[in-house]
Enzyme design. Structure first.
Site, PDB file in Angstrom:
ATOM      1  CB  SER A 128      -3.688  -0.710  -0.507  1.00  0.00           C
ATOM      2  OG  SER A 128      -3.973  -0.221   0.792  1.00  0.00           O
ATOM      3  CE  LYS A 182      -4.045   2.144  -2.630  1.00  0.00           C
ATOM      4  NZ  LYS A 182      -3.421   3.378  -2.478  1.00  0.00           N
ATOM      5  CG  HIS A 185      -8.055   1.126  -0.809  1.00  0.00           C
ATOM      6  ND1 HIS A 185      -7.119   2.004  -0.269  1.00  0.00           N
ATOM      7  CD2 HIS A 185      -8.050   0.042   0.006  1.00  0.00           C
ATOM      8  CE1 HIS A 185      -6.595   1.462   0.813  1.00  0.00           C
ATOM      9  NE2 HIS A 185      -7.134   0.276   0.997  1.00  0.00           N
ATOM     10  CG  ASN A 186      -5.922   5.659  -1.389  1.00  0.00           C
ATOM     11  OD1 ASN A 186      -5.890   4.440  -1.222  1.00  0.00           O
ATOM     12  ND2 ASN A 186      -4.831   6.367  -1.568  1.00  0.00           N
ATOM     13  CD  GLU A 189      -5.943   5.228   3.135  1.00  0.00           C
ATOM     14  OE1 GLU A 189      -5.648   4.167   2.561  1.00  0.00           O
ATOM     15  OE2 GLU A 189      -5.222   6.242   3.073  1.00  0.00           O
TER      16      GLU A 189
HETATM   17  C1  6PG Z   1      -2.411   2.685   0.997  1.00  0.00           C
HETATM   18  C2  6PG Z   1      -2.438   4.145   1.291  1.00  0.00           C
HETATM   19  C3  6PG Z   1      -1.336   4.845   0.558  1.00  0.00           C
HETATM   20  C4  6PG Z   1      -1.027   6.224   1.087  1.00  0.00           C
HETATM   21  C5  6PG Z   1      -2.105   7.201   0.807  1.00  0.00           C
HETATM   22  C6  6PG Z   1      -2.119   8.321   1.789  1.00  0.00           C
HETATM   23  O1  6PG Z   1      -3.417   2.208   0.516  1.00  0.00           O
HETATM   24  O2  6PG Z   1      -1.378   2.059   1.235  1.00  0.00           O
HETATM   25  O3  6PG Z   1      -3.658   4.697   0.920  1.00  0.00           O
HETATM   26  O4  6PG Z   1      -1.662   4.802  -0.799  1.00  0.00           O
HETATM   27  O5  6PG Z   1      -0.757   6.159   2.439  1.00  0.00           O
HETATM   28  O6  6PG Z   1      -1.839   7.701  -0.464  1.00  0.00           O
HETATM   29  O7  6PG Z   1      -2.843   9.310   1.209  1.00  0.00           O
HETATM   30  P1  6PG Z   1      -2.880  10.773   1.750  1.00  0.00           P
HETATM   31  O8  6PG Z   1      -1.461  11.243   1.873  1.00  0.00           O
HETATM   32  O9  6PG Z   1      -3.658  11.518   0.719  1.00  0.00           O
HETATM   33  O10 6PG Z   1      -3.562  10.683   3.079  1.00  0.00           O
END
Ligand code: 6PG
Length: 477
Positions: A128, A182, A185-186, A189
């Site tokens: 990430s 991960k 984590h998202n 996010e």
């Molecule tokens: C990270 C981000 C990365 C990516 C996401 C965006 O941790 O660096 O999460 O993995 O930017 O996949 O996800 P979406 O396109 O679903 O918003």
């Protein structure tokens, strides 16, 4: 000879290769387009380690020190499987392939099994931090065999983000554990970003604030518990001006959110595990609804456009009243953030139990303290809370109980005002609802149980007879 191989010179692959070279590692590069590898070689020519552009799989494999470690940064799914397929016949027994993409954890488990059957090792690794993180230090979450991890962890720890000197990079469990973490984590996010968007909406539509002033509010939050990478960049995004029109950037960005699937997977997995994840779900739903731009326009014509109006405008125009409203908003965000983290870590706990992963929740919080997208000042306190007592729900740790108690009133006020003012704040609402439901001593689930028993004889427990399952009198007719 290279210590490591890297396949896939997209944005992330390019930056990660430069990062490894900066840390003194010699890296073989492979991409379908060799020009991309050559460009990285020239961009990294002054770095400590050497970058080597390889024309084909054979040269790539032969140029690496055995046993080999190959990092793959290509889109998950078909492209990743093609890379594995083309490298497998060329690699030797015991060589390692590591997938650094956002793969679905069950696919990772399938790949671990398939590679092991072919005599290879496979690691599923979440990374990430976007392109900036890949170059300057990402957060890395690995899963697979511990033996493979021991082999590759040196260069990865060198390249990872550091929190007070400690690399944000760890192995968490077998199979798909790294990619599951991960994914979550998202999910967090998504919830974080949705809360920020809702706060922006309240300030824009509820209080009529300009984008730059909203940016100043976000910047001010960096002095308190909301200090985080996402709030920091929210300030930057809100304050930016479109060079073409000179309008605020936010006013020229179409309000239709994209998504690649990790947030949705988090919610689906949480549902499977029976762990509440209402804030992530609200965030995914909000993106889904935003995507239907045409549908929203038609509905606005039929039902009148939401939001219906600014709440309390006359009053909020007065400085003091606005100041106190902003204080409540900051409080609401703090309380909701505690709820989002609590839900996220409870999903991880359930997964750990269900899949027998023995996940170390404190260590997960530790690798999220720097480099990743959800990095925030609270993550250090979260790791400390789990180090102290890992069996305790995060919101029950004294620091987080206090944060929630001190800020819950703000969350209630902000949600109430948004609901009556016609503003959509689904993640904040989900936080309030979760907070209320999870401290309800006498819930209404007795009615659910009564109904289940009435129509399906499913039986229920009586409050005065522990554990025994009985039917109600409606079955005695
Ligand atoms: C990270 C981000 C990365 C990516 C996401 C965006 O941790 O660096 O999460 O993995 O930017 O996949 O996800 P979406 O396109 O679903 O918003």
């Amino acid at each position: 000879m290279a210590h490591v191989g890297l396949v896939g010179i997209g944005v992330m692959g390019r930056e990660f290769a430069l990062n490894l070279a900066e840390n003194g590692h010699t890296v073989s590069l492979l991409d379908r387009d060799i020009e991309k590898s050559r460009e990285v070689v020239s961009a990294g020519s002054a770095l400590k380690g050497e970058l080597i552009a390889c024309a084909d799989e054979k040269t790539f494999v032969e140029g690496m020190v055995a046993p080999r470690s190959v990092l793959v940064l290509v889109p998950s799914g078909g492209p990743l499987d093609s890379v594995i397929e083309s490298l497998t016949p060329l690699l030797d027994q015991g060589d390692l392939i590591a997938d650094l993409g956002n793969s679905y954890y069950k696919e990772t488990e399938r790949r671990v099994t398939a590679c092991e059957a072919a005599g290879l090792q496979f690691l599923g690794m979440g990374i990430s931090g976007g392109a900036e993180g890949a170059r300057n230090g990402p957060s890395i979450m690995a899963g697979g065999s511990q033996e493979s991890w021991a082999r590759i962890k040196g260069p990865l720890r060198d390249a990872a983000a550091k929190f007070e000197g400690e690399p944000c990079c760890d192995w968490f469990g077998p199979g798909g554990a790294g990619h599951f973490i991960k994914m979550l984590h998202n999910g967090i996010e998504y919830a974080d970003m949705q809360m920020i968007a809702e706060a922006y909406g309240i300030m824009r539509d509820g209080w009529g604030m300009e984008a730059a002033a909203i940016g100043d509010v976000f910047a001010g939050w960096m002095d308190g518990p909301l200090n985080s990478y996402l709030v920091e960049i929210a300030a930057e995004v809100a304050r930016a001006t479109d060079p073409e029109t000179r309008k605020p950037m936010l006013d020229v960005i179409l309000d239709r959110a994209g998504q690649k699937g990790t947030g949705r997977w988090s919610v689906i997995e949480a549902l499977h595990l029976g762990a509440p994840a209402s804030m992530m779900q609200a965030a995914v739903e909000a993106r889904n609804i935003s995507a239907d731009l045409e549908g929203r326009r038609e509905s606005a014509l039929l039902f009148g456009a939401a939001p219906e109006g600014r709440f309390d405008r006359a009053q909020k125009d007065q400085d003091d009243a606005l100041k106190s409203a902003l204080k409540h908003l900051e409080s609401a965000m703090i309380a909701a953030k505690v709820c989002a983290y609590t839900q996220g870590f409870e999903v991880l706990r359930r997964a750990s139990e269900a899949f027998d992963w023995s996940l170390d929740l404190a260590a997960i919080a530790r690798v999220w303290r720097a480099g990743c997208i959800i990095r925030s000042v609270l993550l250090d306190d979260i790791s400390a809370a789990f180090e102290e007592d890992v069996t305790r729900k995060l919101s029950h740790a004294p620091k987080f109980t206090e944060l929630l108690n001190d800020n819950a009133e703000g969350l209630k006020l902000v949600v109430a005002q948004s609901v009556t003012g016609g503003l959509e704040t689904p993640a904040l609402y989900a936080a309030l609802s979760y907070h209320n439901a999870s401290r309800t001593q006498h819930s209404t689930a007795n009615m659910i149980q009564g109904l289940r028993d009435r129509f399906g004889a499913h039986r229920f427990e009586r409050v005065d007879a522990h554990g025994e399952l009985v039917n109600g009198p409606w079955h005695e007719r």
